[in-house]
Design a protein around this motif. Sequence first.
Motif, PDB file in Angstrom:
ATOM      1  N   ALA A 120       0.818  -1.222   0.000  1.00 35.97           N
ATOM      2  CA  ALA A 120       0.000   0.000   0.000  1.00 35.97           C
ATOM      3  C   ALA A 120       0.847   1.265   0.000  1.00 35.97           C
ATOM      4  N   THR A 121       2.059   1.174   0.571  1.00 39.67           N
ATOM      5  CA  THR A 121       2.913   2.363   0.623  1.00 39.67           C
ATOM      6  C   THR A 121       3.526   2.670  -0.737  1.00 39.67           C
ATOM      7  N   SER A 122       3.317   1.783  -1.725  1.00 36.82           N
ATOM      8  CA  SER A 122       3.866   1.991  -3.060  1.00 36.82           C
ATOM      9  C   SER A 122       2.855   2.649  -3.987  1.00 36.82           C
ATOM     10  N   SER A 123       1.957   3.450  -3.426  1.00 39.27           N
ATOM     11  CA  SER A 123       0.902   4.059  -4.238  1.00 39.27           C
ATOM     12  C   SER A 123       1.465   4.855  -5.405  1.00 39.27           C
ATOM     13  N   GLY A 124       2.535   5.597  -5.152  1.00 38.14           N
ATOM     14  CA  GLY A 124       3.135   6.383  -6.222  1.00 38.14           C
ATOM     15  C   GLY A 124       3.683   5.500  -7.324  1.00 38.14           C
ATOM     16  N   ARG A 145      -4.223   8.451  -3.769  1.00 36.36           N
ATOM     17  CA  ARG A 145      -3.696   7.773  -2.578  1.00 36.36           C
ATOM     18  C   ARG A 145      -2.241   8.164  -2.336  1.00 36.36           C
ATOM     19  N   ALA A 146      -1.475   8.296  -3.407  1.00 33.21           N
ATOM     20  CA  ALA A 146      -0.059   8.674  -3.271  1.00 33.21           C
ATOM     21  C   ALA A 146       0.073  10.081  -2.688  1.00 33.21           C
ATOM     22  N   GLY A 147      -0.767  10.998  -3.144  1.00 33.44           N
ATOM     23  CA  GLY A 147      -0.734  12.354  -2.589  1.00 33.44           C
ATOM     24  C   GLY A 147      -1.083  12.368  -1.119  1.00 33.44           C
ATOM     25  N   GLN A 148      -2.083  11.590  -0.744  1.00 34.62           N
ATOM     26  CA  GLN A 148      -2.486  11.524   0.670  1.00 34.62           C
ATOM     27  C   GLN A 148      -1.372  10.948   1.537  1.00 34.62           C
ATOM     28  N   GLN A 149      -0.709   9.904   1.053  1.00 33.68           N
ATOM     29  CA  GLN A 149       0.374   9.293   1.818  1.00 33.68           C
ATOM     30  C   GLN A 149       1.550  10.256   1.988  1.00 33.68           C
ATOM     31  N   PHE A 156       5.967  17.280   1.154  1.00 28.97           N
ATOM     32  CA  PHE A 156       5.088  18.144   0.371  1.00 28.97           C
ATOM     33  C   PHE A 156       5.546  18.321  -1.077  1.00 28.97           C
ATOM     34  N   THR A 157       6.842  18.237  -1.330  1.00 35.28           N
ATOM     35  CA  THR A 157       7.304  18.326  -2.720  1.00 35.28           C
ATOM     36  C   THR A 157       6.732  17.178  -3.537  1.00 35.28           C
ATOM     37  N   GLN A 158       6.805  15.959  -2.972  1.00 37.99           N
ATOM     38  CA  GLN A 158       6.284  14.793  -3.675  1.00 37.99           C
ATOM     39  C   GLN A 158       4.754  14.824  -3.752  1.00 37.99           C
ATOM     40  N   SER A 159       4.121  15.207  -2.652  1.00 33.20           N
ATOM     41  CA  SER A 159       2.653  15.216  -2.662  1.00 33.20           C
ATOM     42  C   SER A 159       2.123  16.242  -3.665  1.00 33.20           C
ATOM     43  N   ALA A 160       2.775  17.395  -3.753  1.00 30.64           N
ATOM     44  CA  ALA A 160       2.337  18.411  -4.714  1.00 30.64           C
ATOM     45  C   ALA A 160       2.406  17.867  -6.140  1.00 30.64           C
ATOM     46  N   ASP A 161       3.487  17.143  -6.451  1.00 32.19           N
ATOM     47  CA  ASP A 161       3.616  16.579  -7.798  1.00 32.19           C
ATOM     48  C   ASP A 161       2.511  15.565  -8.070  1.00 32.19           C
ATOM     49  N   HIS A 162       2.181  14.738  -7.074  1.00 29.16           N
ATOM     50  CA  HIS A 162       1.096  13.762  -7.255  1.00 29.16           C
ATOM     51  C   HIS A 162      -0.242  14.469  -7.483  1.00 29.16           C
TER      52      HIS A 162
END
Length: 732
Positions: A120-124, A145-149, A156-162
């Motif tokens: 589940a942690t591999s959503s991205g 799901r990847a953005g939420q994780q 936040f850099t990764q979540s923003a991209d998702h």
Amino acid sequence: MNSAAVVCWSNRTMLAEMSTTSHSRSVPASRNVAMSCLAVAGRPVGEDVLSSCCSLEMRQVREAVRALGLARLLRAPDELGAFQLRHGLLAEAVREALLPGERREWHLRLARTLIDEGHATSSGEIAEHYRAAGDAGSELAWRVRAGQQADQVYAFTQSADHWLRAIELIESISSPSLPDGCSPLMVYAAASDALESDARHIEAGQVAEQALQHLLSGADTATAAELLARVGHFRKVDNPVAGRAALTDAIRLYESLPPSPGYLRAVAYYADAVRERDDIDVAAVLLDRALGVAHEVAPSPYEEDLIKERAWIHLTQGDPDLALQLIENSWKIRRPDPRVAVSRALFHAAILLDLGRLLDVVRAAERADLAGWTQSGRPETHETAVLRSNVFAAWLMLGDTEAAAQVVEPFITAHPTWDTALLHLDGAILAMLRDDLSAAETGIAQAEALVAPDGETHYYAERWQIELELWQHRPASAEQRALRTLNGLARMVPTGHSGTVLVLGARASADQCERRSFSSTPMVAAKRAALQQLHDGMPVDPFVPGPLAPTAAADLLAWDAEWARARGDATADQWADVAAEYRAVTRPHLEAYCRWRQADVLLAHRDQKRQAADVLHDAARLATGHAPLLGAINDLATRARIDLTLQTSSPAVPAAPYGLTPRELTVLRLLSQGRSNGQIGAELFISTKTASVHVSNILRKMQVPSRVAAASLASQIDLFEGRSGERSASEA
């Protein structure tokens, strides 16, 4: 073809041949399958994933892995026992050998395997496989799901991209399907929040505008209100009027609905946008109304934002106790998120810093458990950096430079960012205090390059740049910078920097007059007029004492003393009075500066050298941690042949009752004779405003309500009897 290109072409050819050989009929099919899976995965893969994805038994997987290893096509397994092709170019060659349909099938297989195996942690990663397979609908679900994780771990850099990719998908799919509980509005909002947390404010505002454009048409009332609130929040940065207009529309829509977190947030955004007195009054009404219904809303972080904004307004309205009580009440609202504790402590510490309650600033910051934040591996954020900087400022004002350094130095990195700009500015201040003026100049410039050119941090940096230029013996540059800085500060909501910059500007003018041995009245008057004009245009007079101006009285006396120095008629008692005021608010370095100036005046009279020595000893003690000031004190002592390593002693002077300074005793004597503030000022060669400050200080120290009561009390206790050492009014 150059040699590097030949080598690259040769390597790619060899790897392609190896991959082709591996796919020949003489090679077991399981090895070819495993090799294709590893190439498309692009990362280390364990035996369980290989078995499931390749539809192979574990025995076949191990045979395939063994065969690939013997062919030297695999790296050694990692610490988790996962395998990866030996070279990235080999993986690329294998992927290129696959047909497009085969590559798509492998990406789909890998995505399903990761899902089935509970990764589940591999959503991205799952989202990327669906993207490569061209399955936009499945990618969207996993992108969310990847953005939420990523949000949950502050990445936040990764979540923003998702989230930005999710927006692309929403706008490209005719009927996008989102996970339960998620809507297009929530995706836009999450993207905007992540970008803002990542200090990408312009992009965050663009996303808010994009959401308004795509979602407003046909939106229900709640959605329209949310869209307008977010747009207003970002518009108010560059255009407060436009921001408040959008927020006003949002609040109007929200007020037609039951209370909600969005309503609370919109009111908090509006209060944050106010600049003028009338707007503050409107914001106070809105905040009180929102706080009155906050209990009807499920626990929301925006309730705390309302409390903070209301506390700020209480401060501007002169009621710090009520402001602090509101903040203390917010600590009773339980929030498990450590970011909430940091946010609370930051605002609490900022208020206490403005009030001059410096040790309380340190205690408030301790409630955020910044040590625990760091030990848990959380990244430094803008809020943690500002909180550390506030503690740094408190220790600095208290004269403890080393304690200040311990707060920020561990977090000053080689490459400053917007988040850590204040910490790097603090590092530059430390360099100045340690007499590394060149490093200080470089550090201030680096920090200023990262912040808004008209924001409070910019003007805070300019305040220190002015002082730096004074210690660099560049008073003309310091004076011009002070004028520019004050011109900018006059357009802002009142800050605590204005009074300091005015005094530094006067100091720069006095330094120029001393260096030129030229203190003509017209020249001094012209310099003062330029600064005075800016002072008079400020929305709030920084020299008027109040809860948010703890050093105002001392700053006004320092202002007058610097202009007296510019004219060449400053007195030792005048500087002693300023020093006493700074001592009353615990500002050792400022007190040391005044003692240095006091000693300089005393040394102009041969019969006062012993008193000057005592004053210089006191100045040197207070200047600990401020190398440029301590150097100036030592230089003066050397020129006067005073050994600061030897402690001198003077006949003890009886302390005046109520802690009154010599100048305050003189003012009280004149006050008791019925003189007005104007008459006192004229007799003592000080301004009427300065005389008024002296009178206010006398009433405060004697704890009496009026001038008549002060004169009566002075008479009752024979305050002036037996103090023949005091100067008479005419001598003052």
